[in-house]
Scaffold this active site. Sequence first.
Site, PDB file in Angstrom:
ATOM      1  N   HIS A  63      -2.362   3.011  -5.350  1.00  0.00           N
ATOM      2  CA  HIS A  63      -3.253   2.303  -4.403  1.00  0.00           C
ATOM      3  C   HIS A  63      -4.221   3.136  -4.024  1.00  0.00           C
ATOM      4  O   HIS A  63      -3.999   4.355  -4.099  1.00  0.00           O
ATOM      5  CB  HIS A  63      -2.614   1.295  -3.590  1.00  0.00           C
ATOM      6  CG  HIS A  63      -2.125   2.086  -2.310  1.00  0.00           C
ATOM      7  ND1 HIS A  63      -0.951   2.815  -2.403  1.00  0.00           N
ATOM      8  CD2 HIS A  63      -2.302   1.954  -1.153  1.00  0.00           C
ATOM      9  CE1 HIS A  63      -0.444   3.351  -1.304  1.00  0.00           C
ATOM     10  NE2 HIS A  63      -1.420   2.743  -0.455  1.00  0.00           N
ATOM     11  N   HIS A  65      -5.594   3.974  -1.039  1.00  0.00           N
ATOM     12  CA  HIS A  65      -5.450   4.320   0.325  1.00  0.00           C
ATOM     13  C   HIS A  65      -5.508   5.966   0.432  1.00  0.00           C
ATOM     14  O   HIS A  65      -4.998   6.571  -0.429  1.00  0.00           O
ATOM     15  CB  HIS A  65      -4.237   3.888   1.314  1.00  0.00           C
ATOM     16  CG  HIS A  65      -4.346   2.642   1.675  1.00  0.00           C
ATOM     17  ND1 HIS A  65      -3.372   1.763   2.100  1.00  0.00           N
ATOM     18  CD2 HIS A  65      -5.665   1.906   2.138  1.00  0.00           C
ATOM     19  CE1 HIS A  65      -4.040   0.652   2.648  1.00  0.00           C
ATOM     20  NE2 HIS A  65      -5.245   0.910   2.547  1.00  0.00           N
ATOM     21  N   ASP A  67      -4.189   8.601   1.585  1.00  0.00           N
ATOM     22  CA  ASP A  67      -3.130   9.653   1.768  1.00  0.00           C
ATOM     23  C   ASP A  67      -2.710   9.552   0.168  1.00  0.00           C
ATOM     24  O   ASP A  67      -1.279  10.011   0.088  1.00  0.00           O
ATOM     25  CB  ASP A  67      -1.832   9.149   2.706  1.00  0.00           C
ATOM     26  CG  ASP A  67      -1.332   7.798   2.651  1.00  0.00           C
ATOM     27  OD1 ASP A  67      -2.161   6.949   2.261  1.00  0.00           O
ATOM     28  OD2 ASP A  67      -0.477   7.533   3.094  1.00  0.00           O
ATOM     29  N   HIS A  68      -3.096   8.551  -0.606  1.00  0.00           N
ATOM     30  CA  HIS A  68      -2.592   8.668  -1.932  1.00  0.00           C
ATOM     31  C   HIS A  68      -3.374   9.101  -3.005  1.00  0.00           C
ATOM     32  O   HIS A  68      -3.060   9.346  -4.096  1.00  0.00           O
ATOM     33  CB  HIS A  68      -2.048   7.168  -2.451  1.00  0.00           C
ATOM     34  CG  HIS A  68      -0.708   6.984  -1.520  1.00  0.00           C
ATOM     35  ND1 HIS A  68       0.442   6.785  -2.131  1.00  0.00           N
ATOM     36  CD2 HIS A  68      -0.853   6.238  -0.398  1.00  0.00           C
ATOM     37  CE1 HIS A  68       1.248   6.285  -1.122  1.00  0.00           C
ATOM     38  NE2 HIS A  68       0.543   6.155  -0.107  1.00  0.00           N
ATOM     39  N   HIS A 143       1.201  -4.874  -0.327  1.00  0.00           N
ATOM     40  CA  HIS A 143       0.665  -4.026   0.821  1.00  0.00           C
ATOM     41  C   HIS A 143      -0.571  -4.633   1.226  1.00  0.00           C
ATOM     42  O   HIS A 143      -0.977  -5.822   0.571  1.00  0.00           O
ATOM     43  CB  HIS A 143       0.326  -2.609   0.001  1.00  0.00           C
ATOM     44  CG  HIS A 143       0.108  -1.582   1.157  1.00  0.00           C
ATOM     45  ND1 HIS A 143       1.133  -1.477   2.236  1.00  0.00           N
ATOM     46  CD2 HIS A 143      -0.690  -0.598   0.932  1.00  0.00           C
ATOM     47  CE1 HIS A 143       0.484  -0.668   2.793  1.00  0.00           C
ATOM     48  NE2 HIS A 143      -0.481   0.126   2.231  1.00  0.00           N
ATOM     49  N   HIS A 271       8.026   8.443   2.190  1.00  0.00           N
ATOM     50  CA  HIS A 271       6.706   7.894   2.912  1.00  0.00           C
ATOM     51  C   HIS A 271       6.968   7.792   4.450  1.00  0.00           C
ATOM     52  O   HIS A 271       6.694   6.835   5.084  1.00  0.00           O
ATOM     53  CB  HIS A 271       6.219   6.885   2.251  1.00  0.00           C
ATOM     54  CG  HIS A 271       4.930   6.451   2.452  1.00  0.00           C
ATOM     55  ND1 HIS A 271       4.600   5.342   3.414  1.00  0.00           N
ATOM     56  CD2 HIS A 271       3.786   6.625   2.020  1.00  0.00           C
ATOM     57  CE1 HIS A 271       3.314   5.244   3.505  1.00  0.00           C
ATOM     58  NE2 HIS A 271       2.648   6.032   2.701  1.00  0.00           N
TER      59      HIS A 271
END
Length: 304
Positions: A63, A65, A67-68, A143, A271
Amino acid sequence: MTKFQITILGCGSATPTTLHNPSSQLVNVNEKLFMIDCGEGTQLQLRKFKTRIGSLHSIFISHLHGDHVFGLPGLLASLSLLGRTSDLNIYAHKEMDLFLNPFIKYFGNPFSYKINLIPLDPHNHQLIFENNSIRVFSFPLKHRIPTNGFLFEEKERPRHIKREMIDFYNIPIRQIKEIKSGADFLTDDGKIINNEVITTSPTPPRKYAYCSDTAYSPEIISYIQQIDVLYHEATFAETESVRAQETFHSTARQAAEIAKAANVKKLVIGHFSSRYNELSALLNEATAVFPETELAYEGMIINL
């Protein structure tokens, strides 16, 4: 047996800390490298753990976001500097264009290779990649924005032919491959030997699933039934269950409940929220429900 190995490059959430890097993993199947997510600092982790960066086959982004994905622009630029020429497929949601195109446009499209963006379906289970060794499926997670999990599934391997039967029936070498694929054997005098007599069942296909980020979602259980290893986010402890619900994340206990219901062989939780400097509480919480649970850590290698 071919290699099927996962390396954890980052297992933290939200922001980098001195303990954890943001999310990223490498899946090595038969020496082909597949990356899952690419948080900030991922390419440094690749070097730290002596990975063959040039052998990267594809990237799967769960996805969009930060941090990914914040490590992705730098990694793509480095691949070009290293002289990559083969296409790179990036499996991500269609909004990835909005993230990558300004970067590519600003720097004048310097890449020495072609980037193919392949959109994920955020609502349905689908086959997204297949070669001679594996299939990769995506499936919806729960999510705040469209998010997908990934299942890496080894293809069924050939049956095992019994050595003593090769000698007993004088089976020609040229026929061994088709017998391993399920064919019966016809002797010189016309007698049919059933495949089950001269072979044994193949080793069960190995399977690995990645589920991050997601709220507790029993809907995913059907996609990950009886797999070898499940990586499932465990951002919070049960004491923060309200916060987990608000942010569409899972607690360690909820991750364990999913693993138990899916009858997986091993659970790896990760995570982790930056609020936890010590993770024993999360591990204890999970193992109380599902004993075969391990904590992820940077540099962890999982061999299937």
